[in-house]
Motif scaffolding. Structure first.
Motif, PDB file in Angstrom:
ATOM      1  N   GLU A  59       0.818  -1.213   0.000  1.00 49.33           N
ATOM      2  CA  GLU A  59       0.000   0.000   0.000  1.00 49.33           C
ATOM      3  C   GLU A  59       0.854   1.268   0.000  1.00 49.33           C
ATOM      4  O   GLU A  59       0.450   2.291  -0.545  1.00 49.33           O
ATOM      5  N   THR A  63      -1.226   3.355  -5.462  1.00 49.68           N
ATOM      6  CA  THR A  63      -2.128   4.500  -5.580  1.00 49.68           C
ATOM      7  C   THR A  63      -2.846   4.785  -4.254  1.00 49.68           C
ATOM      8  O   THR A  63      -3.439   5.838  -4.102  1.00 49.68           O
ATOM      9  N   LYS A  64      -2.770   3.852  -3.306  1.00 54.74           N
ATOM     10  CA  LYS A  64      -3.390   4.030  -1.994  1.00 54.74           C
ATOM     11  C   LYS A  64      -2.491   4.802  -1.021  1.00 54.74           C
ATOM     12  O   LYS A  64      -2.909   5.101   0.096  1.00 54.74           O
ATOM     13  N   ALA A  65      -1.262   5.083  -1.422  1.00 56.08           N
ATOM     14  CA  ALA A  65      -0.254   5.623  -0.508  1.00 56.08           C
ATOM     15  C   ALA A  65      -0.710   6.891   0.210  1.00 56.08           C
ATOM     16  O   ALA A  65      -0.607   6.989   1.438  1.00 56.08           O
ATOM     17  N   THR A  66      -1.190   7.865  -0.517  1.00 52.99           N
ATOM     18  CA  THR A  66      -1.583   9.131   0.105  1.00 52.99           C
ATOM     19  C   THR A  66      -2.663   8.905   1.154  1.00 52.99           C
ATOM     20  O   THR A  66      -2.566   9.408   2.283  1.00 52.99           O
ATOM     21  N   ALA A  67      -3.664   8.139   0.824  1.00 53.63           N
ATOM     22  CA  ALA A  67      -4.753   7.872   1.768  1.00 53.63           C
ATOM     23  C   ALA A  67      -4.244   7.132   2.998  1.00 53.63           C
ATOM     24  O   ALA A  67      -4.657   7.428   4.126  1.00 53.63           O
ATOM     25  N   LYS A  68      -3.344   6.192   2.813  1.00 59.40           N
ATOM     26  CA  LYS A  68      -2.812   5.428   3.936  1.00 59.40           C
ATOM     27  C   LYS A  68      -1.945   6.289   4.836  1.00 59.40           C
ATOM     28  O   LYS A  68      -1.966   6.147   6.069  1.00 59.40           O
ATOM     29  N   ILE A  69      -1.179   7.196   4.268  1.00 55.61           N
ATOM     30  CA  ILE A  69      -0.343   8.101   5.067  1.00 55.61           C
ATOM     31  C   ILE A  69      -1.232   9.061   5.854  1.00 55.61           C
ATOM     32  O   ILE A  69      -1.021   9.291   7.044  1.00 55.61           O
ATOM     33  N   VAL A  70      -2.241   9.613   5.197  1.00 60.13           N
ATOM     34  CA  VAL A  70      -3.176  10.507   5.891  1.00 60.13           C
ATOM     35  C   VAL A  70      -3.881   9.741   7.014  1.00 60.13           C
ATOM     36  O   VAL A  70      -4.032  10.256   8.136  1.00 60.13           O
ATOM     37  N   GLU A  71      -4.270   8.530   6.762  1.00 53.58           N
ATOM     38  CA  GLU A  71      -4.915   7.689   7.780  1.00 53.58           C
ATOM     39  C   GLU A  71      -3.989   7.489   8.984  1.00 53.58           C
ATOM     40  O   GLU A  71      -4.423   7.579  10.136  1.00 53.58           O
TER      41      GLU A  71
END
Length: 77
Positions: A59, A63-71
């Motif tokens: 992840e 493409t999920k990276a930004t969402a996972k970092i924000v999470e």
């Protein structure tokens, strides 16, 4: 946080913070003892050591990276 952690202490010294957390990949967390690094920085700078927050490599570099970092950030605050 990756293999080179030298930049982190420079940034932490310049910020006015009272706790430090690390967000890294699951793979890097297995290779590097980030908890000990945070404890060292905390003792040196008079701040608290927070947690090590991991994101699976699959992840972290997708493409999920930004969402996972924000999470991960939102789980800290």
């Amino acid at each position: 946080m990756g293999k080179n952690t030298d930049h982190a202490i420079i940034g932490i010294r310049k910020m006015d913070c009272d706790v430090v957390h690390i967000i890294t990949s699951t793979e890097m967390a297995k290779e590097i003892d980030y908890k000990s690094l945070m404890d060292e920085w905390a003792n040196e700078l008079g701040i608290k050591a927070g947690g090590v927050h991991t994101i699976p490599n699959s992840e972290m570099f997708s493409t999920k990276a930004t969402a996972k970092i924000v999470e991960a950030v939102l789980s800290i605050v």
